[in-house]
Design a protein around this motif. Structure first.
Motif, PDB file in Angstrom:
ATOM      1  N   THR A 230       4.408  -3.517   3.220  1.00 22.06           N
ATOM      2  CA  THR A 230       3.396  -4.506   3.597  1.00 22.06           C
ATOM      3  C   THR A 230       2.111  -3.866   4.080  1.00 22.06           C
ATOM      4  O   THR A 230       1.032  -4.158   3.578  1.00 22.06           O
ATOM      5  N   PHE A 231       2.198  -2.992   5.084  1.00 17.35           N
ATOM      6  CA  PHE A 231       1.029  -2.300   5.625  1.00 17.35           C
ATOM      7  C   PHE A 231       1.229  -0.793   5.494  1.00 17.35           C
ATOM      8  O   PHE A 231       2.350  -0.291   5.608  1.00 17.35           O
ATOM      9  N   LEU A 232       0.127  -0.070   5.275  1.00 16.72           N
ATOM     10  CA  LEU A 232       0.170   1.388   5.204  1.00 16.72           C
ATOM     11  C   LEU A 232       0.009   1.944   6.613  1.00 16.72           C
ATOM     12  O   LEU A 232      -1.102   2.164   7.099  1.00 16.72           O
ATOM     13  N   LEU A 233       1.137   2.189   7.261  1.00 16.25           N
ATOM     14  CA  LEU A 233       1.135   2.614   8.655  1.00 16.25           C
ATOM     15  C   LEU A 233       1.466   4.091   8.834  1.00 16.25           C
ATOM     16  O   LEU A 233       1.306   4.622   9.932  1.00 16.25           O
ATOM     17  N   SER A 234       1.933   4.764   7.774  1.00 14.51           N
ATOM     18  CA  SER A 234       2.379   6.147   7.910  1.00 14.51           C
ATOM     19  C   SER A 234       2.315   6.836   6.553  1.00 14.51           C
ATOM     20  O   SER A 234       1.793   6.280   5.583  1.00 14.51           O
ATOM     21  N   ALA A 235       2.881   8.037   6.473  1.00 12.12           N
ATOM     22  CA  ALA A 235       2.582   8.911   5.343  1.00 12.12           C
ATOM     23  C   ALA A 235       3.612   8.911   4.217  1.00 12.12           C
ATOM     24  O   ALA A 235       3.365   9.504   3.169  1.00 12.12           O
ATOM     25  N   GLU A 236       4.778   8.271   4.392  1.00  9.81           N
ATOM     26  CA  GLU A 236       5.780   8.339   3.326  1.00  9.81           C
ATOM     27  C   GLU A 236       5.313   7.560   2.091  1.00  9.81           C
ATOM     28  O   GLU A 236       4.551   6.589   2.203  1.00  9.81           O
ATOM     29  N   PRO A 237       5.765   7.958   0.886  1.00 11.76           N
ATOM     30  CA  PRO A 237       5.440   7.196  -0.326  1.00 11.76           C
ATOM     31  C   PRO A 237       5.877   5.743  -0.185  1.00 11.76           C
ATOM     32  O   PRO A 237       6.906   5.449   0.439  1.00 11.76           O
ATOM     33  N   VAL A 238       5.134   4.827  -0.770  1.00  6.52           N
ATOM     34  CA  VAL A 238       5.324   3.405  -0.476  1.00  6.52           C
ATOM     35  C   VAL A 238       6.692   2.881  -0.901  1.00  6.52           C
ATOM     36  O   VAL A 238       7.243   1.978  -0.263  1.00  6.52           O
TER      37      VAL A 238
END
Length: 340
Positions: A298-306
């Protein structure tokens, strides 16, 4: 940050007895100035912030974003329910529409396209606000912007009952909500035959520069007194000892809704966000019948692949030998209906 193995103790009720105190709806209460004694681990300091800035690992790289078009989004109309069934619908992130005991309950509702400090959501909300049934109650896990969204709450009638962590009632009442029930860990309240139990989590709270840990954080166990269904909503949490304690006090929930995303870099987020493998351990500790993953896609909060959280979750689930039908890995907008 190192995991503590001892339960926090203090003046604020962390060592309450097994039988949760049932509090009156809308009770106005006084709280300590800080809940920092409830932290499982110390918050990161200047050294950690400096390392994070140096590594610039706060969003997925181009390769990690390549599968963004494959994120699961399949909205369908809300299923029909009756007094003997319970239904959950994933709206995205930690927002669920839970229908239990004849009530419609929203968890951490965020219907906004943007929240403070992050890019716009990468998948739409799973159900349009106009398509929701009447909302009977809202539960909030803590005050971070991706879980407590003021624009979404403004869409609700101000008489809507809100169940919130200790210390957050003033924020809600300033926005003219008239039935705000603040609970400490292991306390509960009841509405329309449904019990709302507030339970601990491994997390923290902060909304402004000056309010770190001024309100509590936690998860919720929703229980239908008549039908017997019980749902555990974790909110936002790292892995730790609280899961076994929650499972002991609230044994055998029908469903555990657990976060699986926002976990990289691990040295930075391990203490406050479960990764997929941690989430499976938490499910086992709780003794839940089924698990529904959330807090990803939902939101890009960190670095892992989506797409990585779901891939790793399915791999770990199979490795652990759990039945596939007990993993409710819903698409955003998807629902499950179950009877006791």
């Amino acid at each position: 940050m190192t995991e503590q193995t001892q339960r926090p103790t203090g003046k604020t009720g962390a060592t309450a007895p097994d039988t949760a105190a049932v509090r009156p709806l809308g009770e106005v209460r006084s709280w300590p100035r800080t809940f920092a004694d409830r932290l499982t681990t110390p918050l990161p300091g200047i050294r950690g912030m400096t390392r994070l800035a140096r590594e610039r690992a706060v969003r997925p790289n181009a390769e990690g974003l390549r599968s963004i078009h494959r994120l699961p989004f399949a909205p369908v109309p809300l299923p029909l329910t009756d007094s003997g069934t319970c239904a959950v619908t994933w709206a995205g992130h930690a927002s669920w529409i839970v229908r239990i005991g004849g009530l419609t309950v929203l968890t951490d509702p965020v219907w906004s396209r943007r929240i403070l400090g992050t890019p716009a959501r990468i998948t739409p909300v799973g159900i349009r606000w106009e398509e929701l049934p009447r909302v009977d109650a809202v539960v909030i896990s803590h005050n971070h912007y991706d879980h407590l969204d003021a624009p979404t709450l403004r869409r609700l009638p101000r008489r809507t009952p809100l169940f919130v962590p200790a210390g957050l009632g003033r924020w809600c009442r300033r926005r003219h909500f008239t039935c705000v029930t603040e609970l400490d860990w292991w306390e509960s309240a009841e509405l329309g035959g449904v019990r709302f139990d507030f339970v601990p989590s491994h997390h923290w709270s902060k909304r402004t520069l000056t309010d770190t840990c001024r309100s509590l954080w936690g998860g919720w166990v929703l229980g239908d007194r008549d039908g017997g269904q019980r749902i555990y909503f974790a909110g936002d949490t790292g892995y730790g000892h609280w899961f076994k304690e929650i499972g002991r006090r609230h044994p055998g929930p029908d469903l555990a809704m657990l976060p699986i995303g926002a976990y990289e870099p691990r040295w930075w987020l391990r203490d406050v966000h479960t990764d997929p493998e941690d989430a499976v351990r938490a499910y086992e500790d709780l003794g839940a019948r089924a698990m529904a993953p959330m807090h990803w896609a939902t939101f890009l909060l960190s670095a892992e692949p989506v797409l990585e959280p779901l891939t790793r979750l399915r791999t770990e689930w199979k490795r652990a030998g759990h039945a596939r039908e007990r993993l409710w890995d819903l698409p955003i907008g998807g629902s499950r209906v179950f009877a006791h």
